[in-house]
Design a protein around this motif. Structure first.
Motif, short mmCIF file in Angstrom:
data_model
loop_
_atom_site.label_atom_id
_atom_site.label_comp_id
_atom_site.label_asym_id
_atom_site.label_seq_id
_atom_site.Cartn_x
_atom_site.Cartn_y
_atom_site.Cartn_z
N SER A 152 0.81 -0.69 -0.32
CA SER A 152 -0.03 -0.33 0.20
C SER A 152 1.12 1.08 0.22
O SER A 152 0.36 2.32 -0.88
N ASP A 153 2.00 0.98 0.71
CA ASP A 153 3.30 2.38 0.53
C ASP A 153 4.40 2.02 0.64
O ASP A 153 5.46 3.13 0.68
N LYS A 154 4.56 0.54 -0.33
CA LYS A 154 6.37 0.75 -0.17
C LYS A 154 6.35 1.14 -0.94
O LYS A 154 6.35 0.75 -2.36
N ARG A 155 7.82 1.84 -1.25
CA ARG A 155 8.50 2.00 -2.37
C ARG A 155 8.72 0.28 -2.79
O ARG A 155 9.20 0.89 -4.33
N SER A 156 9.48 -0.21 -2.09
CA SER A 156 9.99 -1.54 -3.19
C SER A 156 8.90 -1.80 -3.73
O SER A 156 8.15 -2.29 -2.83
N PHE A 157 9.03 -2.86 -4.78
CA PHE A 157 7.66 -3.35 -6.05
C PHE A 157 8.94 -4.67 -5.79
O PHE A 157 8.02 -4.78 -7.07
N ASP A 158 10.12 -4.96 -5.16
CA ASP A 158 10.77 -6.25 -6.37
C ASP A 158 10.04 -7.63 -6.66
O ASP A 158 9.59 -8.05 -5.39
N PRO A 159 10.54 -8.69 -7.32
CA PRO A 159 9.12 -9.96 -7.19
C PRO A 159 9.41 -10.62 -6.47
O PRO A 159 10.92 -10.39 -6.07
N LEU A 160 8.98 -11.20 -5.92
CA LEU A 160 9.63 -12.44 -4.87
C LEU A 160 9.41 -13.39 -5.12
O LEU A 160 9.34 -14.55 -5.78
N VAL A 161 11.06 -14.41 -4.88
CA VAL A 161 10.97 -15.99 -4.67
C VAL A 161 10.49 -16.19 -3.39
O VAL A 161 11.09 -16.03 -2.37
#
Length: 646
Positions: free
Chosen positions: A515-524
């Motif tokens: 909702s407010d995170k700057r990081s939006f990287d894929p997760l494993v």
């Protein structure tokens, strides 16, 4: 019938009327000019077009001020499919002639030819002359007025480009004569597209692997179970790469001439394709599918009766029993009285892209975008502008889940001797997606494998994603039964609960807050499911309380309802609800708080009909941390509610 590209009239096969020029009187007293004119008219009436064009070319060279020979030559060239020289001849000839109501057909022809080459100023001038032609222009008037709007739009669009020109993809792609309808998996690892090696060959589906360095691997046939002597094309693939829907024509036992088929991948093998049946397919042409990321919503193009125009876009979804619902027309404002084709739904499911000629644009099939407003309503379509739209008919478009890279297919400029529009090579292009073109929501993904926590063997499990603010199920995929892998798409700006569940296993509860995170990287993220067995426990990660409070917050309802469902699924199971806190505050206060929070969950289950004798609760305060209470992240892990099988 080619199932993927819209039909184009074969002008070379049509014996067109020659228009006013063939009957016109040459406006000159020059004897030699009149002799050449009479000779050309005789040759034209005898359908000896090549000789007539030779004669008219001589006449144009010797008497360049005479307009009639240019117009007649233009009509003959057009009849032979030579559209570019036909346009030039019409343009040059009509510019030399005064306005004449009897030339309404010629003005219209020049306008249409000019539009097909993006010559918008010439087109506009010709349509205006047409509209001034009085009653003889009446049957052309609606089209001419519409094309004038297109001319105005196109000129403005080209003056204010949106982004840069798409770039042709290099080898090993574009090695076929035709390749189109590109589509990516959510992790951008595999590019699917339709290919035809030659004009005479059928369509097949190909896959190229996208390498980490940005290069693209060699095209490979998707599967011998998919590609057959029949045409297979216009494919779409789910975000996890496990569900494929494609169009195929004239197969035995088909519903219509072109139908949609589905295949599912287990491990590395695709299942035998199944016709989607009469709830989806019609007796007409059904093609150009696009799947939502979880493979449970399908949009496609159809010419079936009862639509808004010639081709319309339809949608169908998988119901709770795994059956496709009857296909539904998307209606206005998406569908128009014109051709509405080649839909693409972004991985976020928030934005639909498609091509249509039923709206004001660059003059042919342009790409537009609509944002979903509810399950059945869409915003007004927005033209993507130039250079993604041009004077050509656009065919298809795809935008990656992260909104960064786009793919499209385009026809190459006509080669010498190629007269048929559909014989022009079609190639794949890529582009950096401009801000105005991006989907409303950007997506990322989490992927991994699901295992049995005891045996460590991969298992098949349902993986479901809920929006915690709306309690809406937004994704539903199944991990692979052979290797356990799964992929789930997540949208920026959302807070999610994700559950992995399988029969005779405790569910795994995971939480994602974007909702407010700057990081939006894929997760494993690998998931280990505990068997439903005495002594086994799980952490409930989607129960929420205000600081120092024990009342459950509204967004806990997703988790609570899953717990109720679990207790109903296993009516003999008895559980303990256990509360824990971090070390902030006094030991006594934390003990009371943890016990009250556990009791809140206990009370909710009882209120939903779970018998008291199957439940108990207990609080341990800060006495049993999972990790050291040395960071806020660690303290958050220690603030938890657990479910333990008794």
């Amino acid at each position: 019938m080619r199932l993927s590209l819209s039909a184009v009239p074969l002008l070379a096969c049509m014996l067109l009327p020659l228009g006013a020029a063939a009957q016109a009187t040459l406006a000159t007293a020059n004897t030699k000019a009149r002799s050449l004119w009479d000779k050309a008219q005789t040759q034209a009436k005898e359908r000896n077009f090549a000789k007539a064009i030779e004669t008219l070319t001589v006449l144009n060279q010797k008497f360049p001020s005479l307009g009639e020979p240019y117009v007649l030559r233009g009509s003959l060239l057009k009849a032979m499919g030579e559209n570019r020289p036909a346009f030039e001849a019409y343009r040059d000839g009509l510019a030399k002639l005064p306005a004449d109501a009897n030339r309404a057909n010629d003005y219209y022809t020049l306008g249409e030819l000019a539009m097909s080459f993006g010559e918008y100023q010439t087109a506009a001038e010709s349509y205006r002359r047409l509209l001034k032609s009085g009653p003889k222009a009446q049957r052309f008037a609606p089209r001419a007025q519409r094309q004038l709007l297109n001319c105005e739009f196109a000129v403005k669009a080209m003056a204010s480009p949106v982004g840069v020109q798409p770039e042709r993809l290099g080898a090993p792609l574009n090695t076929f004569r035709f390749q189109y309808f590109p589509a990516l998996t959510a992790d951008s690892r595999f590019l699917l597209y339709t290919g035809r090696p030659t004009s005479e060959s059928g369509e097949d589906l190909f896959v190229s692997k996208m390498n980490k360095d940005g290069s693209i691997g060699d095209p490979a046939s998707i599967s011998p179970f998919i590609n057959t002597p029949y045409n297979e094309g216009a494919g779409t693939i789910s975000g996890d790469g496990k569900t494929l829907v494609f169009a195929s024509c004239d197969r035995p036992n088909s519903v219509g001439n072109c139908d949609l088929y589905i295949s599912r991948r287990t491990g590395n093998n695709w299942s035998k394709p199944q016709n989607l049946g009469r709830t989806v397919n019609s007796v007409e042409w059904d093609s150009q599918p696009t799947l939502s990321a979880d493979g449970r919503t399908l949009y496609f193009t159809s010419t079936r009766r009862g639509g808004q125009g010639q081709e319309d876009i339809y949608v169908t979804t998988l119901d709770a029993n795994g059956n496709w619902t009857p296909a539904r027309n998307l209606g206005r404002p998406v569908n128009t009285p014109g051709k509405d084709m080649a839909p693409f739904i972004h991985a976020s499911s928030s934005t639909l892209y498609y091509v249509t000629d039923g709206l004001v644009g660059m003059g042919g099939l342009d790409v537009y975008r609509c944002e979903q407003q509810s399950s059945t309503t869409w915003s007004e379509p927005m033209n993507l502008g130039y250079p993604l739209n041009t004077h050509e008919n656009e065919a298809s478009l795809f935008i990656s889940s992260d909104n960064r890279r786009g793919f499209c297919s385009r026809s190459r400029a006509a080669e010498p001797g190629v007269r048929k529009e559909q014989d022009r090579p079609v190639e794949l292009f890529s582009f950096e997606v401009p801000q105005q073109v991006r989907a409303r929501e950007t997506s990322t993904y989490t992927q991994g494998r699901v295992f049995d926590a005891v045996t460590k063997k991969p298992i098949k499990a349902d993986v479901q994603l809920y929006d915690l603010n709306t309690d809406e199920l937004t994704q539903y995929v199944t991990s692979d039964s052979e290797n356990g892998d799964y992929t789930v798409v997540l949208n920026e700006g959302r807070q999610y609960a994700m559950y992995a569940a399988a029969d005779k296993y405790l569910m795994s509860s995971l939480s994602f807050d974007y909702s407010d995170k700057r990081s939006f990287d894929p997760l494993v993220l690998d998931i280990y499911l505990e068997p439903v067995r005495s002594g086994r426990s799980i952490v409930l990660n989607n129960l929420f309380f205000d600081t120092r409070e024990y009342a459950l917050k509204p967004k806990s309802r997703t988790e609570l309802n899953r717990l109720v469902g679990f207790m109903k699924q296993y009516p003999e199971v008895q559980v303990e609800i256990i509360g824990h806190t971090d070390d902030v505050g006094s030991d006594d206060d934390n003990l009371v708080l943890s016990q009250n929070r556990a009791k809140s969950v206990y009370s909710y289950l009882i209120s939903q009909g779970v018998k008291v004798n199957r439940l108990r609760f207990k609080g341990y305060g800060e006495s049993k941390p999972l990790v050291a209470n040395d960071t806020e992240s660690h303290r958050q892990q220690n603030r938890r509610i657990e479910l333990k099988i008794l």
